[in-house]
Write an enzyme that holds these catalytic residues in place. Structure first.
Site, PDB file in Angstrom:
ATOM      1  N   ASP A 143       0.821  -1.222   0.000  1.00 49.29           N
ATOM      2  CA  ASP A 143       0.000   0.000   0.000  1.00 49.29           C
ATOM      3  C   ASP A 143       0.854   1.272   0.000  1.00 49.29           C
ATOM      4  O   ASP A 143       0.651   2.176   0.837  1.00 49.29           O
ATOM      5  CB  ASP A 143      -0.913   0.032   1.249  1.00 49.29           C
ATOM      6  CG  ASP A 143      -1.689  -1.257   1.471  1.00 49.29           C
ATOM      7  OD1 ASP A 143      -2.102  -1.874   0.477  1.00 49.29           O
ATOM      8  OD2 ASP A 143      -1.893  -1.635   2.650  1.00 49.29           O
TER       9      ASP A 143
ATOM     10  N   GLU B 226     -11.582  -0.106  -3.060  1.00 49.30           N
ATOM     11  CA  GLU B 226     -10.747   0.417  -1.966  1.00 49.30           C
ATOM     12  C   GLU B 226      -9.532   1.122  -2.560  1.00 49.30           C
ATOM     13  O   GLU B 226      -9.366   1.187  -3.777  1.00 49.30           O
ATOM     14  CB  GLU B 226     -10.299  -0.711  -1.026  1.00 49.30           C
ATOM     15  CG  GLU B 226      -9.382  -1.723  -1.683  1.00 49.30           C
ATOM     16  CD  GLU B 226      -8.985  -2.891  -0.778  1.00 49.30           C
ATOM     17  OE1 GLU B 226      -9.432  -2.962   0.374  1.00 49.30           O
ATOM     18  OE2 GLU B 226      -8.228  -3.750  -1.255  1.00 49.30           O
TER      19      GLU B 226
HETATM   20  O1  FUB Z   1      -3.165  -3.550   3.583  1.00 50.69           O
HETATM   21  C1  FUB Z   1      -4.453  -3.819   4.067  1.00 50.69           C
HETATM   22  C2  FUB Z   1      -5.470  -3.504   3.031  1.00 50.69           C
HETATM   23  O2  FUB Z   1      -5.243  -4.268   1.867  1.00 50.69           O
HETATM   24  C3  FUB Z   1      -5.453  -2.084   2.530  1.00 50.69           C
HETATM   25  O3  FUB Z   1      -5.984  -1.160   3.422  1.00 50.69           O
HETATM   26  C4  FUB Z   1      -6.217  -2.265   1.277  1.00 50.69           C
HETATM   27  O4  FUB Z   1      -6.187  -1.192   0.412  1.00 50.69           O
HETATM   28  C5  FUB Z   1      -5.554  -3.507   0.720  1.00 50.69           C
HETATM   29  O5  FUB Z   1      -4.360  -3.211   0.043  1.00 50.69           O
END
Ligand code: FUB
Length: 338
Positions: A30, A237
């Site tokens: 991320d 997301e």
């Molecule tokens: O790293 C945990 C979660 O996985 C992140 O918040 C999301 O965007 C995904 O990458």
């Protein structure tokens, strides 16, 4: 992409990978990249094997701290600046420090991060430092009115700062309507408008929302909101906001179809119109990115799970150049060639 890959398939992807892990002594994911003091600072999640069983809510993503990385250029080896913030030093948070972002204003650096409270709900907090690499000191409470995950902060040209945030499924965005939580709320039906990420302007002191967050609507080519069943395009997301030639670009993950795609708008609040795919699926379930300009070029920071042989919650950050065509369209990248 599924993480059930054979050794031969993993080798195939390794040989064709367009970039190598930037960090190999830790698992990182991320990545949010920014230019501060003329150098690149990357704010990733710090993936760990916490022994938490896999589930559909992402409980196995059980990260406990953040490290910040500094690079002289996108292609140079990153320096691990050490632990910038640990969950034990965040009074309101209990577990799961997921994807962070950072911003600079008036001599102070702000680290924005999601984490779960003791009641199991995600919120977004802020921690402050006078150095880009930290250490950061967390505010005692999470940002009022924040929820879900994946904060991404844009500084607009007029000096206003905006935070986009939100993630479906384990990120809990589907449980909110009009900023109110109800356990009975769920993702809309396939033929209903999809849920978008949220956006709010930040307060002058960067520690609160200056307004209630509102939904960002993403339109299709006919000017209609993307439908919840349009899994190849709808928001899931990992939002990122940047500006290119005066237009706002919102890029994000489509989650269960594993694409990074983007939409553009003339107004930071939207509506945005879906434009195309930035990155086809990587090894590992999640895909998450940031986009940053450095030295006259644009760069895509992203992650995959090749270094861990495809373990979805043990990822590695990577970087590659991003190109726009003459009309401002982003060229699709294929992480392991076409
Ligand atoms: O790293 C945990 C979660 O996985 C992140 O918040 C999301 O965007 C995904 O990458």
């Amino acid at each position: 992409m599924s993480d059930d890959l054979s050794p031969a398939e993993l080798d195939h992807f390794r040989q064709r990978a367009i970039s190598q892990p930037l960090v190999t002594h830790l698992y990182t994911a991320d990545p949010s990249a920014h230019v501060f003091e003329g150098r690149l600072y990357v704010y990733p999640s710090h993936d760990i094997e916490g022994g938490v069983p896999f589930d559909d809510l992402g409980s196995h993503f059980c990260m406990e701290d953040y490290h910040v990385f500094r690079q002289d250029t996108p292609m140079s080896a990153p320096v691990d600046c050490g632990v910038a913030l640990h969950i034990k030093d965040v009074p309101w948070a209990e577990k799961q420090m997921w994807a962070p972002d950072a911003a600079y204003k008036n001599g102070q650096y702000y680290l924005y991060f999601p984490a779960k409270r003791a009641d199991g709900l995600f919120q977004i907090g802020v921690a402050v430092s006078n150095r880009p690499e930290g250490p950061f000191k967390a505010e005692v409470e999470a940002i009022v009115g924040s929820y879900s995950i994946d904060p991404a902060v844009l500084r607009d040209e007029d000096g206003a700062y905006y935070m986009a945030f939100g993630g479906l499924w384990g990120g809990q965005l589907q449980s909110y309507r009009d900023n109110a939580y109800a356990q009975t709320n769920a993702e809309p039906a396939d033929d209903e408008p999809a849920l978008g990420p949220r956006i709010a302007r930040l307060s002058d002191d960067m520690k609160q929302f200056a307004e209630p967050s509102r939904e960002i609507v993403i339109l299709d080519e006919h000017g209609q909101p993307l439908r919840a069943g349009d899994h190849a395009r709808r928001y899931f997301e990992g939002p990122w906001l940047h500006k290119y030639r005066g237009k706002y670009y919102l890029s994000y993950s489509t989650g269960n179809t594993h694409l990074l795609c983007y939409a553009t708008a003339d107004n930071v609040y939207g509506p945005y119109t879906w434009q195309g795919v930035i990155l086809t699926p990587v090894v590992g379930w999640t895909t998450h990115h940031s986009i940053v300009a450095f030295d006259g070029k644009w760069w895509l920071y992203y992650h995959d799970a090749l270094l861990s042989d495809g373990v979805t919650h043990l990822r590695s950050i990577k970087v590659t150049e991003l190109r726009y065509d003459d009309d401002g369209r982003i060229e699709t990248l294929h992480p392991y060639g076409k």
